[in-house]
Design an enzyme around this catalytic site. Sequence first.
Site, PDB file in Angstrom:
ATOM      1  N   ASP A  12       0.856  -1.189   0.000  1.00  0.00           N
ATOM      2  CA  ASP A  12       0.000   0.000   0.000  1.00  0.00           C
ATOM      3  C   ASP A  12       0.891   1.238   0.000  1.00  0.00           C
ATOM      4  O   ASP A  12       1.658   1.467   0.935  1.00  0.00           O
ATOM      5  CB  ASP A  12      -0.896  -0.017   1.243  1.00  0.00           C
ATOM      6  CG  ASP A  12      -1.993   1.042   1.191  1.00  0.00           C
ATOM      7  OD1 ASP A  12      -2.109   1.723   0.150  1.00  0.00           O
ATOM      8  OD2 ASP A  12      -2.717   1.169   2.193  1.00  0.00           O
ATOM      9  N   ASP A 108      -2.833   2.593  -6.345  1.00  0.00           N
ATOM     10  CA  ASP A 108      -1.704   2.663  -5.421  1.00  0.00           C
ATOM     11  C   ASP A 108      -1.604   1.492  -4.449  1.00  0.00           C
ATOM     12  O   ASP A 108      -0.931   1.580  -3.423  1.00  0.00           O
ATOM     13  CB  ASP A 108      -1.754   3.974  -4.635  1.00  0.00           C
ATOM     14  CG  ASP A 108      -2.986   4.071  -3.745  1.00  0.00           C
ATOM     15  OD1 ASP A 108      -3.919   3.267  -3.921  1.00  0.00           O
ATOM     16  OD2 ASP A 108      -3.010   4.950  -2.861  1.00  0.00           O
ATOM     17  N   GLU A 109      -2.256   0.379  -4.741  1.00  0.00           N
ATOM     18  CA  GLU A 109      -2.125  -0.783  -3.862  1.00  0.00           C
ATOM     19  C   GLU A 109      -2.405  -2.066  -4.624  1.00  0.00           C
ATOM     20  O   GLU A 109      -3.101  -2.079  -5.641  1.00  0.00           O
ATOM     21  CB  GLU A 109      -3.067  -0.676  -2.665  1.00  0.00           C
ATOM     22  CG  GLU A 109      -4.540  -0.699  -3.032  1.00  0.00           C
ATOM     23  CD  GLU A 109      -5.453  -0.761  -1.804  1.00  0.00           C
ATOM     24  OE1 GLU A 109      -5.212  -1.617  -0.924  1.00  0.00           O
ATOM     25  OE2 GLU A 109      -6.390   0.048  -1.742  1.00  0.00           O
TER      26      GLU A 109
END
Length: 409
Positions: A12, A108-109
């Site tokens: 993350d 973003d993860e």
Amino acid sequence: MVNKSRIILHIDMNSFYASVEQIYDPSLKGKAIAIAGNPKERRGIIITCSYEARARGVYTTMNVGEARRKCPELIVLPPNFERYRAASKSFFNLLKEYSEILQPVSIDEGYLQLPIVDGQNVLQHVQNIQDRIWNELQLPCSIGIAPNKFLAKMASDMKKPMGITILRKRDVPTILWPMNVIEMHGVGKSTAEKLANLGIQTIGELAVADEYVLKQNFGINGLRMKQKANGEDDRPVDPEAIYDTKSVGNSTTLSYDTTDRDELYKVIVTLSEKVAERLKAKKLAGVTVSIMIRSADWETCTRSKSINNAIHSKEDIIEQAWYLFNKHWDEEPVRLLGVTVSNVSDLKETTQQLTLFNFEEHIKEEPIIKLVDQIEQKFGKGTIVRGSDIAKPVGKYHANTSFSKDFWE
């Protein structure tokens, strides 16, 4: 160190948008910065902020005005999605060097299943991944290591920024069970309140809750929540999952609170048109339409309606959304509106229920359908397609989808 059957990471990125902006402008490092949808208007809602801003009380979803009052030196920037997509692509390309079993979850993860190598120090291996993301991309991240996706996600949230946490199934009673259910991944505010009404406050209480009661109140999801509360999650890390769109929606915060029905109708129309464009770009249709109404005092009402035939046209979406709005609006001033089409499937796979009014139309198409079937049986499926189905960019939503199949190819 972890379950020998699987080693799953949840990676993350920390304050991703803000971190990317700090790369492009190093003078922003160490400062309180925030990214907002529209910094100059009330509709400017904080999308993300740096840890320096968080230390001053700024948080995601806070409006810009309140954020500036809490942190007068806050630097508010508009989002630059081109930069974020480029950084995201570099991030996932780096992860692919470690394993092909990679499931992006958002820009973003993502989850990464590592191959099991005898004698390998997993923690040191993961530290190397984190170091490379920082040294090569200048992006901070937190990583959870666990035998399944749920525990990996919970672990990655425990140490931020730049943390690495191992969460084994045997750790669940001592680490997860004392936590409030609202801290459990997948449990939102309304679900937590409903659980509280059933006398379930902690993850430990959920882990031993009566299954019949959970199923009566939450359906199959109630049983899944109990399984996760016990550290059980057999979902695979699926590289194809990012291509599976479950819903398409749009929402907007109004420039000012209003009860003007004509203005609200115009907003519903605009939102429905945007949803229709995105459905067209993705070649999808859905059978459930939902609206979200947020009042001036932040009370949120979400209502949905399922229909027999999947829809995708703006006219159909407007009709259903406006019906829902009129049925459920309490005539209080409206701050935000949202329209969503869910339970979507491939447009070509959707079927329309035959009625007295469309029967003749389908009868006319029957010979064509049979001819196409004959050609595909001889030359292969997909040999012949409708002209309207030929892949091509459709409006701005096809090119600018923040996280969809076209982004990865």
